[in-house]
Design a protein around this motif. Sequence first.
Motif, PDB file in Angstrom:
ATOM      1  N   THR A   8       0.876  -1.171   0.000  1.00  0.00           N
ATOM      2  CA  THR A   8       0.000   0.000   0.000  1.00  0.00           C
ATOM      3  C   THR A   8       0.912   1.219   0.000  1.00  0.00           C
ATOM      4  N   LEU A  17      -2.260   3.449  -3.625  1.00  0.00           N
ATOM      5  CA  LEU A  17      -2.301   2.035  -4.042  1.00  0.00           C
ATOM      6  C   LEU A  17      -2.724   1.198  -2.843  1.00  0.00           C
ATOM      7  N   ILE A  20      -1.128  -4.233  -3.250  1.00  0.00           N
ATOM      8  CA  ILE A  20      -0.677  -4.763  -4.549  1.00  0.00           C
ATOM      9  C   ILE A  20       0.278  -5.947  -4.323  1.00  0.00           C
ATOM     10  N   ASN A  21       0.034  -7.039  -5.078  1.00  0.00           N
ATOM     11  CA  ASN A  21       0.920  -8.211  -5.052  1.00  0.00           C
ATOM     12  C   ASN A  21       1.413  -8.488  -6.468  1.00  0.00           C
ATOM     13  N   ILE A  22       2.721  -8.559  -6.598  1.00  0.00           N
ATOM     14  CA  ILE A  22       3.318  -8.877  -7.906  1.00  0.00           C
ATOM     15  C   ILE A  22       4.494  -9.814  -7.660  1.00  0.00           C
ATOM     16  N   VAL A  32       1.630  -3.265 -17.167  1.00  0.00           N
ATOM     17  CA  VAL A  32       0.615  -2.724 -16.255  1.00  0.00           C
ATOM     18  C   VAL A  32      -0.374  -1.924 -17.102  1.00  0.00           C
ATOM     19  N   LYS A  40      -1.178   3.608 -12.169  1.00  0.00           N
ATOM     20  CA  LYS A  40      -0.064   2.924 -12.847  1.00  0.00           C
ATOM     21  C   LYS A  40       1.265   3.645 -12.564  1.00  0.00           C
ATOM     22  N   LEU A  43       2.355   3.171  -9.088  1.00  0.00           N
ATOM     23  CA  LEU A  43       2.971   1.861  -8.876  1.00  0.00           C
ATOM     24  C   LEU A  43       4.457   1.911  -9.241  1.00  0.00           C
ATOM     25  N   MET A 206      -5.150  -2.472 -13.493  1.00  0.00           N
ATOM     26  CA  MET A 206      -5.389  -1.724 -12.262  1.00  0.00           C
ATOM     27  C   MET A 206      -6.629  -0.848 -12.400  1.00  0.00           C
ATOM     28  N   ARG A 210      -6.122  -0.354  -7.235  1.00  0.00           N
ATOM     29  CA  ARG A 210      -6.130  -1.788  -6.891  1.00  0.00           C
ATOM     30  C   ARG A 210      -5.828  -2.633  -8.115  1.00  0.00           C
ATOM     31  N   LEU A 211      -5.227  -3.794  -7.848  1.00  0.00           N
ATOM     32  CA  LEU A 211      -5.001  -4.746  -8.922  1.00  0.00           C
ATOM     33  C   LEU A 211      -6.304  -5.545  -9.079  1.00  0.00           C
ATOM     34  N   SER A 214      -5.315 -10.093 -13.516  1.00  0.00           N
ATOM     35  CA  SER A 214      -3.958 -10.377 -13.984  1.00  0.00           C
ATOM     36  C   SER A 214      -3.964 -11.676 -14.776  1.00  0.00           C
TER      37      SER A 214
END
Lengths: 231, 300
Positions: A8, A17, A20-22, A32, A40, A43, A206, A210-211, A214
């Motif tokens: 966050t 944000l 977010i998990n990547i 993105v 974006k 991020l 996004m 938020r994501l 994916s």
Amino acid sequence: MLRLDDVTSYYGKTPILHGINIDLKKGECLCVIGRNGVGKTTLMQTVMGLTTRIDGKISIDGEEMTRRSTAERAIAGLGYVPQGRRIFGKFTVRENILLGTFARQGIKAQIPEICLELFPYLRDNLDKKAGFLSGGQLQQLAIARALATDPKILLLDEPTEGIQPNIVEEIYHTLVRLNKNIGITLVLTEQHIKIAKSLSDKFIIMDTGRLVHSGTSEELTDDVVNTYLSI
Amino acid sequence: MSVTDFWTPFELNSFLNALFIGLSIASIWLIAAVGLTIIYGTMGVINMAHGELIMLGAYTTYVLQTFFYIPFLLCLPLVFVIVSIFGLFIERTIIRRLYNRPLDTLLATWGLSLILIQGVRVIFGTAPKYVSIPGWLNFQVSLGFLHLPGFRLFIILATAALIFGTWYIAYRTTWGIRVRAVMADPDMASSFGIDSNRIYSITFAYGAGLAGVAGALFGGLKTLLPDMGSGYIVEAFLVVVVGGTQLLGSIFSSIILGELASIFSYFTNDTFARFVLFTLIVIFLRFRPQGLITEGMKRR
């Protein structure tokens, strides 16, 4: 290679944000996607350490970066091509590229050959003031400058924005080469879905910080685009 | 009082002499302002204690000469190093905590200036002190109608050397690229591994060192008093504000202001010259508040 766990990010006290998990492996390319103003650029800035505060965890090659400064992240291997390029207009092309080399610790400041090999125009105009370059040439310079940092991961924020089509194609081929041939991990934000799909291995969509979706680039279908990206 | 008492009629030789004096004034104002220009241009910090850094330079020279018998020329680099270290200490302990808080910085550095004045007063007393200049600088060049005191010439040359050195560092070294990048866009600079805080520290120390050297040179012109810094700070600020916080702007503004001050003094007197000069500066800033030369870096 690059991992974000429940990140966050804040501007001041306001979260921009949310969670977010990547997880990106070495040599992969992540795109993105999202409408304007969904987070974006934030991020990218979050990964680069340019926001006020971050909750969660960011790591590169297993090494935690969350509390590290932007400069330390650059030294650890994050290269950054910001939206709008933010080239130093009064610097020469040479000075702009040399800036990138300062992220390479203990090495004499010297323009890496690859920067000039990829963009021959820059080689011929090293002593020109960057402020006199066209939009496409500035973008090439921004990429060359980021490459001069010797990045493991290159963050590109809207690399084809506001650029004439023939230069867009040139930049696209350059990014393919950097990713597929040289093995640099790429994270880019991109409005052109075609480019996003053909260049990337993975994508995330996004919305409002938020994501929301994916998948792999094959899964970036028209249905997905219509569901998440239509206005 | 008649007009002729107030107004000196034009006479070529005296006027040319006044132009030289103007250049001398310009060099003094410029050397007093250059550190301030660098610190404000890079960090946006208005250092109200700059005059006291000049004073510290002068007193450091006095101490080096009186207690360590160090010759004047050798004092200059030593003073630069000593006052730089003191500047570094100030930046690390006070200024760094106040970045992006201009009013607080103004207040803190003003408070620091009072502490420094009182501190020097406690240590050295209120009696004036003197810096002795080498005998070989006690000469006078006479070129027909022009009479140039040797030490004034030395100050002009020293100023030129310091300005050239500063320009060389800024535009011909990788360190200069780092500093200019931080000046133009600190976020982008940091994304190339440049530690902005380190740049700020070293820049502040460098600016303080230059102020120290200015103090050492001024010590050869005037007696040393704890509050001598306030005599230079006004002119230094004028040079910075009129110049537009750029090195080149400060060079132009110091030459213009120095020459104007000297020419007005020649035709009238010092007091009236100051009045006219300050009035002109107010009018100039009314129409060009950004100064002669604006920020050199443009973001694209």
